[in-house]
Enzyme design. Structure first.
Site, PDB file in Angstrom:
ATOM      1  N   ASN A  43       0.821  -1.213   0.000  1.00  0.00           N
ATOM      2  CA  ASN A  43       0.000   0.000   0.000  1.00  0.00           C
ATOM      3  C   ASN A  43       0.857   1.266   0.000  1.00  0.00           C
ATOM      4  O   ASN A  43       0.348   2.361   0.262  1.00  0.00           O
ATOM      5  CB  ASN A  43      -0.923   0.015   1.218  1.00  0.00           C
ATOM      6  CG  ASN A  43      -1.994  -1.066   1.145  1.00  0.00           C
ATOM      7  OD1 ASN A  43      -2.386  -1.482   0.067  1.00  0.00           O
ATOM      8  ND2 ASN A  43      -2.447  -1.526   2.292  1.00  0.00           N
ATOM      9  N   HIS A 131     -14.832  -1.271   4.491  1.00  0.00           N
ATOM     10  CA  HIS A 131     -13.759  -2.038   5.138  1.00  0.00           C
ATOM     11  C   HIS A 131     -14.227  -2.653   6.458  1.00  0.00           C
ATOM     12  O   HIS A 131     -15.151  -2.158   7.114  1.00  0.00           O
ATOM     13  CB  HIS A 131     -12.572  -1.102   5.387  1.00  0.00           C
ATOM     14  CG  HIS A 131     -11.338  -1.795   5.847  1.00  0.00           C
ATOM     15  ND1 HIS A 131     -10.991  -1.895   7.179  1.00  0.00           N
ATOM     16  CD2 HIS A 131     -10.359  -2.425   5.149  1.00  0.00           C
ATOM     17  CE1 HIS A 131      -9.848  -2.546   7.286  1.00  0.00           C
ATOM     18  NE2 HIS A 131      -9.449  -2.879   6.074  1.00  0.00           N
ATOM     19  N   GLU A 175     -16.337   4.265   1.858  1.00  0.00           N
ATOM     20  CA  GLU A 175     -14.964   4.564   1.467  1.00  0.00           C
ATOM     21  C   GLU A 175     -15.021   5.396   0.190  1.00  0.00           C
ATOM     22  O   GLU A 175     -16.031   5.390  -0.515  1.00  0.00           O
ATOM     23  CB  GLU A 175     -14.187   3.274   1.204  1.00  0.00           C
ATOM     24  CG  GLU A 175     -14.015   2.396   2.440  1.00  0.00           C
ATOM     25  CD  GLU A 175     -13.262   1.111   2.130  1.00  0.00           C
ATOM     26  OE1 GLU A 175     -12.088   1.200   1.709  1.00  0.00           O
ATOM     27  OE2 GLU A 175     -13.854   0.038   2.300  1.00  0.00           O
ATOM     28  N   SER A 179     -11.118  -0.901  -1.216  1.00  0.00           N
ATOM     29  CA  SER A 179      -9.814  -1.548  -1.097  1.00  0.00           C
ATOM     30  C   SER A 179      -9.661  -2.825  -1.908  1.00  0.00           C
ATOM     31  O   SER A 179      -8.537  -3.213  -2.242  1.00  0.00           O
ATOM     32  CB  SER A 179      -9.527  -1.868   0.374  1.00  0.00           C
ATOM     33  OG  SER A 179     -10.527  -2.725   0.915  1.00  0.00           O
ATOM     34  N   ASP A 205     -14.215   7.542   4.267  1.00  0.00           N
ATOM     35  CA  ASP A 205     -12.875   7.052   4.567  1.00  0.00           C
ATOM     36  C   ASP A 205     -12.031   7.124   3.293  1.00  0.00           C
ATOM     37  O   ASP A 205     -12.292   6.415   2.323  1.00  0.00           O
ATOM     38  CB  ASP A 205     -12.959   5.612   5.076  1.00  0.00           C
ATOM     39  CG  ASP A 205     -11.610   5.067   5.527  1.00  0.00           C
ATOM     40  OD1 ASP A 205     -10.568   5.663   5.175  1.00  0.00           O
ATOM     41  OD2 ASP A 205     -11.592   4.032   6.221  1.00  0.00           O
ATOM     42  N   HIS A 208      -7.428   4.918   0.954  1.00  0.00           N
ATOM     43  CA  HIS A 208      -6.704   4.533  -0.263  1.00  0.00           C
ATOM     44  C   HIS A 208      -6.618   5.676  -1.275  1.00  0.00           C
ATOM     45  O   HIS A 208      -6.156   5.458  -2.399  1.00  0.00           O
ATOM     46  CB  HIS A 208      -7.372   3.312  -0.899  1.00  0.00           C
ATOM     47  CG  HIS A 208      -7.343   2.108  -0.012  1.00  0.00           C
ATOM     48  ND1 HIS A 208      -6.260   1.260   0.076  1.00  0.00           N
ATOM     49  CD2 HIS A 208      -8.272   1.628   0.856  1.00  0.00           C
ATOM     50  CE1 HIS A 208      -6.517   0.302   0.955  1.00  0.00           C
ATOM     51  NE2 HIS A 208      -7.732   0.502   1.435  1.00  0.00           N
ATOM     52  N   LYS A 239      -0.525   4.323   4.361  1.00  0.00           N
ATOM     53  CA  LYS A 239      -0.507   3.797   2.991  1.00  0.00           C
ATOM     54  C   LYS A 239       0.341   4.723   2.120  1.00  0.00           C
ATOM     55  O   LYS A 239       1.555   4.673   2.174  1.00  0.00           O
ATOM     56  CB  LYS A 239      -1.932   3.609   2.509  1.00  0.00           C
ATOM     57  CG  LYS A 239      -2.666   2.523   3.317  1.00  0.00           C
ATOM     58  CD  LYS A 239      -4.089   2.342   2.879  1.00  0.00           C
ATOM     59  CE  LYS A 239      -4.739   1.152   3.582  1.00  0.00           C
ATOM     60  NZ  LYS A 239      -4.853   1.300   5.052  1.00  0.00           N
TER      61      LYS A 239
END
Length: 385
Positions: A43, A131, A175, A179, A205, A208, A239
């Protein structure tokens, strides 16, 4: 007493038994059993963790400071060093938000914020594919929650139309980049929905996305022009930011309330001040990393194109799934890729739904065009065989 060995044997028979890999890291390479492989499971999206120039520059500055390697306490006791406040002020200023609060990890953030803010007059509504940490936050809150079909905003609107009048507040959680599929939420659509319901809060969120999306690397919310519209904007430093910890951008009132009620914050030893200084050091340089972001986007598009029809068409990011199907075939495919010098790992249930076991290609900006060409050529040969 449970027979745990039998349970392990059952996992093995389903192709779901996991173990910690014994590997040696060498920058973007992984060495295992004498074999050197390109790490396609990291990541470290911007390649900063492997940047020795940045690391040495930071270590030189750290040696000149008096920052300890342990906070030795929670932030509410003696662990609140000035570097924490400096980072939080920098985050709030950069994002143009009223306040920011830093946590030990993304898992701490997602399992702490939602239970702190929710009560019996709260309904939590989350995307079906959020997640595990957000799911655990839903469960730990102990309040009512619903899931809407993945990125299906018509379904979400149906839930809001039916439920919002029954609760004092509704928190919608998603998110921004997912992910496992690498697809992207429509944040502008979510903001538009939120505006129709005065008691709805939006929780996003960006784990990523921070660092790799947006003109300044501030995530999909910056890319969509809605940084000010998201009530709880969460992200991680572990990440693309090559550090450790997480943050939320919010109002000052919410920040103060979390300090008083969020259990993972109150009862955890704070991150080391030296770690916070490293995070700040990297965050100040985000604006200078546009060329890394552009290169990452370019190689990601190339990989997604060759995997079109096998999961690549789902992705709109640097996370590109290669959906194989059954567990055993997925494990075999990962082993074949490793034999050809690509460190890829199988992702199996319960992380992903049954029948969708996959290789999760996670690209980083320090991968060269030549290395991606090699991967693309190998995948094309295997897919077309």
């Amino acid at each position: 007493m449970k027979d745990y060995q039998k349970l392990l044997n059952d996992l093995a028979s389903k192709g779901c038994l996991r173990s910690l890999p014994h590997v040696v890291h060498d920058g973007k390479w992984i060495e295992r059993n004498g074999q050197r492989m390109l790490n396609l499971s990291s990541n470290d999206y911007l390649g900063l963790a492997n940047d020795t120039g940045l690391r040495n520059e930071f270590l030189d500055s750290l040696r000149a400071s008096s920052l300890p390697l342990s906070s030795s306490s929670s932030r509410l006791l003696t662990g609140n060093f000035t570097v924490y406040e400096e980072l939080e002020q920098l985050l709030a200023h950069t994002f143009g938000r009223e306040a920011a609060l830093v946590f030990n990890s993304g898992y701490h953030a997602n399992t702490g914020i939602l239970p702190a803010l929710a009560d019996k007059q709260t309904l939590l509504v989350a995307d079906k594919l959020v997640h595990a940490s957000i799911i655990d936050g839903l469960l730990l809150s102990g309040v009512s929650f619903l899931r809407y079909r993945h990125n299906d905003y018509d379904h979400l609107e149906q839930i809001l139309q039916k439920e919002t009048s029954r609760y004092e507040q509704v928190i919608v959680a998603t998110e921004s980049i997912f992910s496992m599929d690498g697809d992207v939420a429509d944040l502008n659509r979510l903001v538009s929905l939120k505006r129709n319901y005065p008691n709805v809060m939006l929780y996003v969120d960006e784990a990523h996305a921070i660092g790799v999306r947006g003109a300044r690397g501030l995530g999909v919310a910056e890319e969509c022009g809605c940084l000010q519209e998201i009530d709880l904007l969460v992200g991680t430093f572990g990440k693309a930011m090559a550090s450790m910890g997480a943050y939320v951008l919010c109002s000052q009132v919410i920040r103060d309330y979390l300090i008083n009620t969020m259990r993972p914050l109150i009862f955890s030893t704070a991150l080391p001040p030296a770690q916070i200084a490293w995070t700040t050091f990297l965050f100040r340089r985000l604006l200078q990393m546009e060329s890394r972001r552009q290169h990452l986007a370019a190689i990601s598009r190339r990989l997604a194109a060759v995997l079109h029809g096998h999961g690549g068409e789902i992705s709109n990011s640097h996370i590109v799934p290669f959906i194989v199907g059954e567990n055993e075939e997925c494990v075999w495919t990962a082993e074949q890729l490793q034999r050809h010098g690509f460190y890829c790992l199988p992702v199996r249930p319960p992380t992903v739904p049954k029948g969708t076991s996959r290789i999760r290609f996670s690209l980083t900006a320090d991968m060269t065009d030549e290395e991606i060409n090699h991967l693309v050529a190998h995948l094309s040969e295997g897919i077309n065989a």
